[in-house]
Design an enzyme around this catalytic site. Structure first.
Site, PDB file in Angstrom:
ATOM      1  N   ASP A  35       0.854  -1.194   0.000  1.00 50.44           N
ATOM      2  CA  ASP A  35       0.000   0.000   0.000  1.00 50.44           C
ATOM      3  C   ASP A  35       0.888   1.241   0.000  1.00 50.44           C
ATOM      4  O   ASP A  35       1.783   1.369   0.834  1.00 50.44           O
ATOM      5  CB  ASP A  35      -0.896  -0.023   1.244  1.00 50.44           C
ATOM      6  CG  ASP A  35      -1.650   1.277   1.453  1.00 50.44           C
ATOM      7  OD1 ASP A  35      -1.956   1.941   0.440  1.00 50.44           O
ATOM      8  OD2 ASP A  35      -1.922   1.629   2.610  1.00 50.44           O
ATOM      9  N   ASP A  39      -4.100   3.776   3.003  1.00 51.56           N
ATOM     10  CA  ASP A  39      -5.499   3.418   3.239  1.00 51.56           C
ATOM     11  C   ASP A  39      -5.672   1.945   3.599  1.00 51.56           C
ATOM     12  O   ASP A  39      -6.803   1.479   3.778  1.00 51.56           O
ATOM     13  CB  ASP A  39      -6.361   3.786   2.028  1.00 51.56           C
ATOM     14  CG  ASP A  39      -6.018   2.985   0.776  1.00 51.56           C
ATOM     15  OD1 ASP A  39      -5.059   2.180   0.813  1.00 51.56           O
ATOM     16  OD2 ASP A  39      -6.709   3.170  -0.257  1.00 51.56           O
ATOM     17  N   ASP A  43      -1.924  -1.241  -3.745  1.00 55.33           N
ATOM     18  CA  ASP A  43      -2.262  -0.465  -4.938  1.00 55.33           C
ATOM     19  C   ASP A  43      -1.106  -0.483  -5.940  1.00 55.33           C
ATOM     20  O   ASP A  43      -0.031  -1.037  -5.676  1.00 55.33           O
ATOM     21  CB  ASP A  43      -2.627   0.971  -4.557  1.00 55.33           C
ATOM     22  CG  ASP A  43      -1.618   1.620  -3.615  1.00 55.33           C
ATOM     23  OD1 ASP A  43      -0.405   1.387  -3.805  1.00 55.33           O
ATOM     24  OD2 ASP A  43      -2.034   2.353  -2.700  1.00 55.33           O
ATOM     25  N   ASP A 112      -4.739 -10.328 -15.185  1.00 58.34           N
ATOM     26  CA  ASP A 112      -5.850 -11.262 -15.001  1.00 58.34           C
ATOM     27  C   ASP A 112      -6.977 -10.839 -15.931  1.00 58.34           C
ATOM     28  O   ASP A 112      -7.417  -9.682 -15.891  1.00 58.34           O
ATOM     29  CB  ASP A 112      -6.333 -11.235 -13.559  1.00 58.34           C
ATOM     30  CG  ASP A 112      -6.562 -12.622 -12.995  1.00 58.34           C
ATOM     31  OD1 ASP A 112      -7.114 -13.461 -13.731  1.00 58.34           O
ATOM     32  OD2 ASP A 112      -6.176 -12.873 -11.845  1.00 58.34           O
ATOM     33  N   ASP A 214      -9.075 -16.295 -16.621  1.00 59.21           N
ATOM     34  CA  ASP A 214      -9.860 -16.800 -15.502  1.00 59.21           C
ATOM     35  C   ASP A 214     -11.007 -17.679 -15.987  1.00 59.21           C
ATOM     36  O   ASP A 214     -11.756 -17.302 -16.899  1.00 59.21           O
ATOM     37  CB  ASP A 214     -10.408 -15.611 -14.698  1.00 59.21           C
ATOM     38  CG  ASP A 214     -11.199 -16.029 -13.489  1.00 59.21           C
ATOM     39  OD1 ASP A 214     -10.577 -16.515 -12.533  1.00 59.21           O
ATOM     40  OD2 ASP A 214     -12.442 -15.875 -13.503  1.00 59.21           O
ATOM     41  N   GLU A 270      -6.789 -20.770 -16.681  1.00 58.00           N
ATOM     42  CA  GLU A 270      -7.334 -21.492 -15.536  1.00 58.00           C
ATOM     43  C   GLU A 270      -8.411 -22.417 -16.080  1.00 58.00           C
ATOM     44  O   GLU A 270      -9.460 -21.960 -16.534  1.00 58.00           O
ATOM     45  CB  GLU A 270      -7.943 -20.532 -14.509  1.00 58.00           C
ATOM     46  CG  GLU A 270      -8.500 -21.264 -13.297  1.00 58.00           C
ATOM     47  CD  GLU A 270      -9.388 -20.395 -12.417  1.00 58.00           C
ATOM     48  OE1 GLU A 270      -9.408 -20.617 -11.203  1.00 58.00           O
ATOM     49  OE2 GLU A 270     -10.069 -19.501 -12.960  1.00 58.00           O
ATOM     50  N   HIS A 344      -3.448 -17.238  -4.287  1.00 60.16           N
ATOM     51  CA  HIS A 344      -4.383 -16.412  -3.516  1.00 60.16           C
ATOM     52  C   HIS A 344      -5.663 -17.157  -3.169  1.00 60.16           C
ATOM     53  O   HIS A 344      -6.440 -16.684  -2.325  1.00 60.16           O
ATOM     54  CB  HIS A 344      -4.742 -15.155  -4.311  1.00 60.16           C
ATOM     55  CG  HIS A 344      -5.573 -15.426  -5.524  1.00 60.16           C
ATOM     56  ND1 HIS A 344      -5.101 -16.130  -6.623  1.00 60.16           N
ATOM     57  CD2 HIS A 344      -6.857 -15.104  -5.825  1.00 60.16           C
ATOM     58  CE1 HIS A 344      -6.054 -16.212  -7.531  1.00 60.16           C
ATOM     59  NE2 HIS A 344      -7.131 -15.601  -7.067  1.00 60.16           N
ATOM     60  N   ASP A 345      -5.917 -18.294  -3.784  1.00 58.83           N
ATOM     61  CA  ASP A 345      -7.159 -19.029  -3.565  1.00 58.83           C
ATOM     62  C   ASP A 345      -6.993 -20.250  -2.673  1.00 58.83           C
ATOM     63  O   ASP A 345      -7.944 -21.008  -2.484  1.00 58.83           O
ATOM     64  CB  ASP A 345      -7.749 -19.473  -4.903  1.00 58.83           C
ATOM     65  CG  ASP A 345      -8.713 -18.447  -5.480  1.00 58.83           C
ATOM     66  OD1 ASP A 345      -9.218 -17.614  -4.704  1.00 58.83           O
ATOM     67  OD2 ASP A 345      -8.948 -18.464  -6.695  1.00 58.83           O
TER      68      ASP A 345
END
Length: 599
Positions: A35, A39, A43, A112, A214, A270, A344-345
């Site tokens: 970040d 916040d 990003d 992605d 995806d 994927e 990430h999954d």
């Protein structure tokens, strides 16, 4: 002249594609990477700050998760505007700067690409639901009620609900294989496809080098939309919306209209639930559909498909070996695939190694974590296929073991806690299941320093920091020659220096102990021996006499073990015996040796 340009383009593509075969891909999860504005949300500004870090690691390409405008019902996989950067991530100008800075350092950028569905807030869908004769109606899959007055069929979505949502305005249902706020696009519509191709070309013109596609094998559905058998495995109906009747035709058109016009563009699909023959059809170079698919079997080992929050009681390491051998035998050299052990999954491997619930209450937790992370890395980078490293994996970040259900953000995880405790399971048992299975375990922020908020943000992170493993941070590890980071960096260098990982054959050495792995990778000019102990205990076993020559191995290319920081003797792993030899490996020990070439 046109034919000459086509030939030149093919030659250029052949030269360019080497980077994804010989290099390493890096997955960056935008909310949790870095970040830059305080916040608490990662990003593009944060990505720009860490370009040199990625260059030092040595990766060839960076795949960033979706950053297009989105209501964030599914962390950006519900796109509202393909042409706009989501405001929390920054601006299009920053995106262009990121592409340029990565290119300056010889790193490709992979985006992605979510084109099976959009957000229900996308302009196309908002138009589509206005009336049955709206020009955008055909961009999505609308159907009238079935004969019983209910949904058109009994398919279920991945969120375990009916895959059809009734819309009162027009009195019809729309299909959503994922959440009801993610309506599926209708790939039978030529007008929709042309708009998708224009959007992809927009990003290619900006310099994007490729796409992770995806849910790409779901874009073709059975046009009859039949009911699924009641005894079908969850999610019900997947046999009718995966690898559908027009999938190869649609992928070839997609390639011809977009990627094929930009030599060197990488496409990584994927494609869950595929046979080996389907993988070859998707990725054989001459078919011009996709370059690679994600090999999703390894990441799912240990998962109980009857209950995604449980560990498969019947899982054994033999399944891991079988998967590796099968993909090499049936796909390697005919098609291409990317291997990954963290994403990430799925929960991180360190702390939940292939479904093991590892006890870190005793002994050297830090040493075990480091050794396990290096063993995982050695394994990943020496297998056939292209390695895909997930952010923090190169630091040995452990799976986030959150202390409270309130620390989780994933909708499915929160729902599972309520459902399981509501059925009478204890709070502690359910939390243990969430730790072992929730994808939030891998989504905790990157550890950049030992300082406040681990250097991720100056504000409050969108998801809590990992309460454990603060010692796994980039600042310390970049300066430590024995760190996990530098182990990964050396693995990436080895891959670039030798053809063995990219083109070498695979020969498994049979071992009595299922937690110990020994395999040979070889080309005509070079041979490697790889050893990995996936156990937190020292293990040993006999090796048949035909493999006794391995005991004469001398050139260690790279090795790691728990005791390396204590200057323990690097014990030679082989012992000659009267009947052959004996292999002994320390907890999580891994090693790569160069073998003499066979005459």
């Amino acid at each position: 002249m046109e034919a000459e340009r086509e030939i030149a383009g093919e030659v250029e593509r052949d030269q360019e594609e080497a980077y994804w075969k010989e290099g390493v891909l890096y997955q960056l999860y935008p909310p949790s990477f870095k970040d830059s504005d305080g916040d608490g949300w990662g990003d593009i500004g944060g990505m720009l700050e860490k370009v040199d870090y990625l260059a030092e690691l040595g990766v060839s390409a960076v795949w960033i998760g979706p950053v297009c405008d989105s209501p964030m019902e599914d962390n950006g996989y519900d796109i509202r505007d393909y042409y706009k950067i989501h405001e929390a991530y920054g601006t299009m100008e920053q995106m262009e700067e990121l592409i340029a800075k990565l290119h300056e350092r010889g790193i490709k950028l992979i985006m992605d690409l979510v084109i099976n569905h959009t957000s229900d807030e996308h302009e196309w869908f908002e138009q589509s639901r206005l009336s049955k004769d709206n020009p955008y109606r055909d961009y999505y899959i609308w159907r009238p009620a079935g004969e019983d007055g209910g949904p058109p069929n009994n398919w279920r979505s991945f969120s375990e609900e009916l895959a059809w949502e009734f819309d009162e305005r027009t009195g019809e249902y729309y299909l959503h294989i994922f959440d009801k706020k993610q309506p599926d696009l209708n790939w039978e519509s030529e007008a929709m496809r042309r708009d998708i191709y224009r959007m992809i070309t927009f990003w290619l013109d900006k310099g994007v080098d490729g796409f992770r596609l995806d849910a790409i094998n779901m874009i073709s559905k059975d046009p009859a939309f039949p009911n699924a058998p009641e005894d079908a495995r969850h999610p019900r109906g997947q046999q009718f919306y995966k690898n559908g009747p027009r999938i190869h035709e649609l992928l070839r058109e997609l390639h011809d209209e977009t990627f094929g016009r930009y030599p060197g563009t990488l496409t990584l699909g994927e494609a869950p639930t595929v046979t080996m023959e389907e993988v070859v059809r998707y990725t054989a170079p001459e078919r011009k559909e996709m370059d690679m698919v994600l090999q999703m079997e390894l990441i799912r080992l240990g998962k109980d498909f009857g209950d995604p929050w449980k560990i498969d009681p019947d899982w054994t390491p033999a399944m891991l070996k079988e998967s590796i051998v099968r993909w090499h035998k049936e796909v390697f050299g005919r098609g291409s695939y990317a291997l990954y052990l963290n994403t990430h999954d799925h929960p991180r491997m360190v702390g939940t190694l292939f479904g093991q619930r590892l006890d870190r209450q005793k002994g050297n937790s830090k040493g075990l974590n480091e050794a396990a992370a290096k063993a995982i890395g050695t394994f990943l980078h020496t297998l056939p296929g292209t390695p895909l490293v997930y952010q923090g994996e190169e630091l040995g970040m452990p799976n986030a073991n959150y202390r409270s259900p309130n620390d989780y953000r994933d909708k499915a995880t929160v729902a599972a806690y309520k459902r399981l405790t509501g059925k009478g399971e204890s709070h502690d048992d359910v939390l243990a299941s969430l730790h072992a299975r929730s994808r939030d375990g891998a989504r905790s922020p990157m550890h950049w320093t030992r300082g406040e908020q681990a250097g991720f943000t100056t504000g409050t992170p969108w998801i809590p920091l990992n309460p454990e493993g603060r010692e796994a941070n980039a600042e310390d590890e970049q300066n430590d020659p024995l760190s996990v980071f530098n182990h990964y960096r050396r693995l990436i260098e080895l891959r670039k220096q030798s053809p063995v990982p990219t083109r070498g054959d695979l020969i498994m050495v049979p071992l009595e102990d299922e937690w110990m792995f020994a395999y040979i990778r070889e080309t005509e000019d070079e041979r490697w021996l790889v050893l990995v102990n996936f156990s937190e205990q020292a293990r040993e076993c006999n090796i048949n006499a035909e493999w006794a020559y391995l005991a004469k191995t001398e050139e260690l290319l790279l090795g790691s073990w728990v005791g390396e920081r204590s200057d323990l003797l690097d014990d030679r792993p082989f012992r000659l015996t009267e009947k052959g030899c004996r292999l002994h490996l320390l907890p999580y020990q891994s090693a790569v040796y160069r073998l003499p070439t066979q005459s």
